[in-house]
Design an enzyme around this catalytic site. Structure first.
Site, PDB file in Angstrom:
ATOM      1  N   GLY A 103      30.976   6.980  68.560  1.00  0.00           N
ATOM      2  CA  GLY A 103      30.551   7.073  67.166  1.00  0.00           C
ATOM      3  C   GLY A 103      30.989   8.432  66.676  1.00  0.00           C
ATOM      4  O   GLY A 103      30.722   9.409  67.319  1.00  0.00           O
ATOM      5  N   CYS A 104      31.694   8.469  65.569  1.00  0.00           N
ATOM      6  CA  CYS A 104      32.219   9.761  65.122  1.00  0.00           C
ATOM      7  C   CYS A 104      31.237  10.447  64.199  1.00  0.00           C
ATOM      8  O   CYS A 104      30.906   9.906  63.169  1.00  0.00           O
ATOM      9  CB  CYS A 104      33.539   9.553  64.388  1.00  0.00           C
ATOM     10  SG  CYS A 104      34.747   8.771  65.434  1.00  0.00           S
ATOM     11  N   VAL A 105      30.759  11.615  64.598  1.00  0.00           N
ATOM     12  CA  VAL A 105      29.941  12.407  63.674  1.00  0.00           C
ATOM     13  C   VAL A 105      30.526  13.792  63.514  1.00  0.00           C
ATOM     14  O   VAL A 105      31.282  14.228  64.337  1.00  0.00           O
ATOM     15  CB  VAL A 105      28.489  12.552  64.149  1.00  0.00           C
ATOM     16  CG1 VAL A 105      27.718  11.298  63.893  1.00  0.00           C
ATOM     17  CG2 VAL A 105      28.429  12.950  65.595  1.00  0.00           C
TER      18      VAL A 105
ATOM     19  N   MET B 157      33.333   4.836  59.451  1.00  0.00           N
ATOM     20  CA  MET B 157      33.321   6.165  60.056  1.00  0.00           C
ATOM     21  C   MET B 157      34.756   6.489  60.482  1.00  0.00           C
ATOM     22  O   MET B 157      35.513   5.586  60.764  1.00  0.00           O
ATOM     23  CB  MET B 157      32.396   6.187  61.261  1.00  0.00           C
ATOM     24  CG  MET B 157      30.945   5.860  60.936  1.00  0.00           C
ATOM     25  SD  MET B 157      30.213   6.928  59.690  1.00  0.00           S
ATOM     26  CE  MET B 157      29.908   8.408  60.637  1.00  0.00           C
TER      27      MET B 157
END
Lengths: 105, 409
Positions: A103-105, B157
């Site tokens: 998950g890209c944060v 995302m």
């Protein structure tokens, strides 16, 4: 690390429940995990996604995103959702024996 | 004379110019920075514009005021980067050669990637707040809105400042309460992720905040299209959400220059070494800020932490020393939660946000993963810090690498 025994073979899973070493993957593993995920039968369309993901992972070292599956793999996003309902990127990666997509944060 | 060329004079490019100018020998090195816009935008401030807290004036200043006097500034579009020839070509056809290239071309929203998004409703009852135009148009709309269904949707995302969408709905909850119309507004937060945020601990905490503020969460919502004629968004698996007001976070992509130069991935982000910030394909090219393909947050704090690693690595590269793998994905974000309070999170590639005190272990004044008034004031002070310290590349009281001291597992 956890182990899971499917039929006759035993596989080691990582902390997220994904196959720890993608080279230990077998088609049998894919079929059994798919059944766990509620996919009764893997069709040619499913295998097309799984095979693309595995070869792309080997080449690039990263689990392909939904956008990459569309752009480089030619897999329409709508089809992907139909094949692997509810969170297709994660579900397909798990069946393909790859790590959980980052998950890209 | 050798050339160090920086593409982009946003947060990351400006910090790098300010850090490198005093350290590079000016008899040997000419620093040149190229950008196409004279205006520097304080992008964290865009969040506050729709609610009338900041105006345009608060977030725009001339770029040149923040760049060192001794560097060469070129205002032009860039046609292409030619890494094999160690040169770039400007729109005018002029060629600029380089010995070292730093790419800081950022990321931008692309609402056109979603079918119907830029149709009849665009900037009528569909707004973004990631551009000055979107944020000011939304401010004007909200001023006269009497209530109804507000949906915020994240398209895909990664996005710039991944906490901003949550802050937006938290602030909206507060603002509608202040206006006396909270009971007339239904707020829904639609995200392609399984929860409010990507990191499990923070996702749980922020999910509870949504609950407490009576904001609906629509998880696993991968938007396929917008139908402006009936005000609906539709997901790839056929789910529908009705809206009267849609606030959208469109697909974020790296600059089109990267695509023209064939240097990026599907989203035009550039393959970058996660720890040294060197390009994976060209040894004299370095990437900083939102332009990288790294799984770190696309945020100003991250660009700042990267700059402290990258300026050393540029000097080491010049001196033919091995690069330091010291960037750890460190990010530090104040999350505005409404009613004069805020939450602070601090994390890196490997360690998710944890509770504790920050930056002084056990003392604070800021509290991690907790809602406090001090955190809100930290957020509001940050605008001053940004213009006066951060852009100038000044030393900050926070280490580039994440520190476990003061954190609790």
């Amino acid at each position: 690390m956890a182990e899971v025994t499917l039929n006759t073979s035993t596989f080691t899973l990582d902390g997220d429940g994904y196959l720890a070493d993608h080279t230990t993957w077998t088609e049998e593993f894919a079929r059994d995990i798919a059944a766990q995920e509620g996919i009764e039968k893997l069709t040619d369309a499913h295998w097309n996604v799984i095979n693309f993901m595995r070869s792309d992972y080997t080449e690039k070292g990263a689990v392909p995103t939904i956008r990459r599956l569309k752009k480089s793999g030619g897999i329409a996003t709508k089809d992907l959702y139909a094949l692997f309902p509810d969170g297709p990127a994660k579900k397909a990666a798990r069946i393909a024996g790859l790590p959980m997509p980052k998950g890209c944060v | 004379m050798r050339n160090l060329l920086i593409l982009g004079a946003g947060t990351a490019g400006t910090i790098m110019a300010n850090r490198l100018y005093p350290t590079l020998d000016s008899d040997k090195w000419q620093i040149t920075i190229v950008d196409q816009d004279e205006k520097h935008y304080y992008q964290p401030g865009f969040l506050f514009i729709p609610f009338g807290i900041y105006s345009k004036r608060d977030v725009i200043k001339p770029k040149r005021d923040y760049l060192p006097a001794g560097i060469n500034i070129i205002m032009s579009k860039i046609e292409i980067i030619e890494p094999e020839k160690n040169q770039i070509k400007l729109e005018s056809g002029k060629i600029l050669p380089y010995d070292i290239l730093i790419i800081a071309t950022g990321s931008r929203i692309h609402p056109g990637e979603t079918e119907g998004m830029k149709g009849d409703g665009w900037h009528k009852n569909i707004f973004d707040f990631y551009t000055i135009e979107g944020a000011t148009a939304l401010a004007n709309y909200l001023k006269y809105w009497e209530g109804g269904k507000m949906v915020l949707n994240i398209t895909e995302m990664p996005i710039k400042c991944p906490v901003a969408p949550l802050e937006f709905v938290f602030l909206a909850d507060w603002w509608f309460t202040e206006q006396g119309i909270r009971d007339k507004v239904e707020i829904t937060f639609a995200t392609p992720l399984p929860g409010a945020f990507t990191k499990p601990k923070a996702s749980k905490l922020l999910g509870d905040f949504l609950d407490n503020k009576s904001i609906n969460l629509a998880p696993e919502f991968g938007i396929e299209s917008v139908d402006s004629s009936v005000n609906k968004i539709i997901s790839f698996d056929g789910k529908e959400l009705d809206y009267d007001l849609l606030v959208t976070i469109p697909t974020n992509m790296g600059d089109e220059l990267i695509e023209r130069s064939d240097m990026g991935d599907e989203l035009n982000f550039i393959p970058t070494d996660p720890n040294t910030l060197q390009s994976k394909n060209y040894e004299n090219i370095f990437i900083i800020g939102d332009a990288t393909d790294l799984p770190s947050s696309k945020a100003g704090s991250v660009a700042h932490f990267q700059s402290e690693v990258l300026d050393k690595n540029i000097l080491r590269f010049i001196d033919k020393r091995p690069l330091l793998p010291h960037f750890d994905g460190h990010a530090n974000c104040f999350i505005e939660s409404g009613f004069g309070k805020g939450i602070l999170i601090d994390f890196n590639y490997d360690i998710e946000p944890l509770p504790g005190k920050f930056p002084l272990p056990g003392i604070g004044p800021f509290s991690l993963l907790q809602e406090t008034k001090a955190n809100h004031w930290g957020k509001m002070m940050f605008r001053w810090v940004y213009w006066n310290l951060l852009l100038k590349g000044a030393e900050m009281p926070i280490e580039a690498q994440m520190n476990m001291a003061g954190k609790r597992r």
